[in-house]
Design an enzyme around this catalytic site. Structure first.
Site, PDB file in Angstrom:
ATOM      1  N   HIS A 239       0.888  -1.326   0.148  1.00  0.00           N
ATOM      2  CA  HIS A 239      -0.094   0.063   0.125  1.00  0.00           C
ATOM      3  C   HIS A 239       0.859   1.209   0.014  1.00  0.00           C
ATOM      4  O   HIS A 239       0.166   2.325  -0.460  1.00  0.00           O
ATOM      5  CB  HIS A 239      -0.914   0.058   1.092  1.00  0.00           C
ATOM      6  CG  HIS A 239      -0.440   0.317   2.551  1.00  0.00           C
ATOM      7  ND1 HIS A 239      -0.356  -0.821   3.343  1.00  0.00           N
ATOM      8  CD2 HIS A 239      -0.058   1.328   3.120  1.00  0.00           C
ATOM      9  CE1 HIS A 239       0.186  -0.292   4.624  1.00  0.00           C
ATOM     10  NE2 HIS A 239       0.494   1.186   4.389  1.00  0.00           N
TER      11      HIS A 239
ATOM     12  N   GLY B  55       3.098   6.124   8.203  1.00  0.00           N
ATOM     13  CA  GLY B  55       4.441   6.364   7.680  1.00  0.00           C
ATOM     14  C   GLY B  55       5.608   5.587   8.209  1.00  0.00           C
ATOM     15  O   GLY B  55       6.487   5.131   7.745  1.00  0.00           O
ATOM     16  N   ASN B  56       4.964   4.689   9.395  1.00  0.00           N
ATOM     17  CA  ASN B  56       5.812   3.347   9.819  1.00  0.00           C
ATOM     18  C   ASN B  56       5.704   2.195   8.845  1.00  0.00           C
ATOM     19  O   ASN B  56       6.436   1.280   8.876  1.00  0.00           O
ATOM     20  CB  ASN B  56       5.389   3.006  11.086  1.00  0.00           C
ATOM     21  CG  ASN B  56       6.174   3.633  12.393  1.00  0.00           C
ATOM     22  OD1 ASN B  56       5.674   4.400  12.853  1.00  0.00           O
ATOM     23  ND2 ASN B  56       7.562   3.373  12.473  1.00  0.00           N
ATOM     24  N   SER B  57       4.511   2.250   7.927  1.00  0.00           N
ATOM     25  CA  SER B  57       4.315   1.166   7.031  1.00  0.00           C
ATOM     26  C   SER B  57       5.501   1.008   6.386  1.00  0.00           C
ATOM     27  O   SER B  57       5.891   1.572   5.876  1.00  0.00           O
ATOM     28  CB  SER B  57       3.053   1.698   6.234  1.00  0.00           C
ATOM     29  OG  SER B  57       1.867   1.466   7.166  1.00  0.00           O
TER      30      SER B  57
ATOM     31  N   ASP C 260       0.112  -7.775   1.141  1.00  0.00           N
ATOM     32  CA  ASP C 260       0.361  -6.074   1.346  1.00  0.00           C
ATOM     33  C   ASP C 260       1.857  -5.938   1.408  1.00  0.00           C
ATOM     34  O   ASP C 260       2.356  -5.484   2.294  1.00  0.00           O
ATOM     35  CB  ASP C 260      -0.098  -5.512   2.364  1.00  0.00           C
ATOM     36  CG  ASP C 260      -0.073  -4.041   2.608  1.00  0.00           C
ATOM     37  OD1 ASP C 260       0.049  -3.577   1.617  1.00  0.00           O
ATOM     38  OD2 ASP C 260      -0.115  -3.581   3.807  1.00  0.00           O
TER      39      ASP C 260
END
Length: 197
Positions: free
Chosen positions: A49, A162-164, A88
């Site tokens: 994503h 934002g850690n994704s 993902d």
């Protein structure tokens, strides 16, 4: 110390194809996330994503620019290598050599209660390289996110937007998960989730 140099920031900029007016760009959207360098020649693992518009299957790839920001201050443009919305996960590549590679651990050996350390860029590049600490709260949590059912590691290490795509580590500095989601509802704290490595 061991893994920090291998965790990068990723910015995806999508120009709105309908907004071209006599060649003047009238609109674009930006999203930021994190990634983990998995080979010294520039392959980076992240969440799908975080880079989805760069996937040729999205129909937006020709309007999409991927930029990678390294902890040492360097920047590079990235290309989309492959990805899968169901799990993902995605891989992108930058054209730099001799990069610091994160050591991958074994998520099947994890135990509830052991140390969990998250490294990433919460809220984007302004807080790049932030480290948060917690424990492995649960294993094999079945979580449904946007019609996808994933089997995830649950942690109370703070994970924010934002850690994704960043790293979840064990006490030996090995990557044991890719941070990908959190439950953010009022009255809820410390429910973060990572894809087992």
């Amino acid at each position: 110390k061991k893994v920090g140099p291998s965790v990068v920031g990723i910015r995806m900029t999508v120009a709105n194809p309908q907004s071209q007016f006599f060649g003047i760009d009238l609109g674009q959207s930006e999203a930021e996330g994190s990634g983990v360098i998995i080979s010294s020649d520039g392959y980076i693992m992240t969440n799908y994503h975080v880079v989805s518009s760069a996937d040729p299957k999205s129909g937006l790839s020709k309007y999409t620019k991927l930029q990678v920001f390294l902890p040492d201050g360097r920047e590079a443009e990235a290309t989309f290598v492959g990805g899968d919305s169901k799990t993902d996960l995605a891989v992108i590549k930058i054209g730099l050599k001799d990069l610091p590679v994160a050591e991958l651990g074994d998520s099947s050996e994890l135990e509830v209660g052991e140390l969990a350390v998250a490294i990433g860029n919460p809220l984007g590049m302004e807080f790049a390289g932030s480290v948060t600490v917690g424990v492995i709260s649960a294993l094999n949590r079945t979580v449904t996110i946007e019609n996808k059912t994933l089997n995830l590691i649950q942690t109370d290490a703070a994970i924010n937007s934002g850690n994704s795509g960043g790293a979840l580590l064990n006490s030996r500095g090995q990557v044991i998960g890719i941070n990908s989601a959190k439950i953010s509802a009022s009255g809820v704290e410390g429910l973060g989730f990572a894809i087992p490595i």
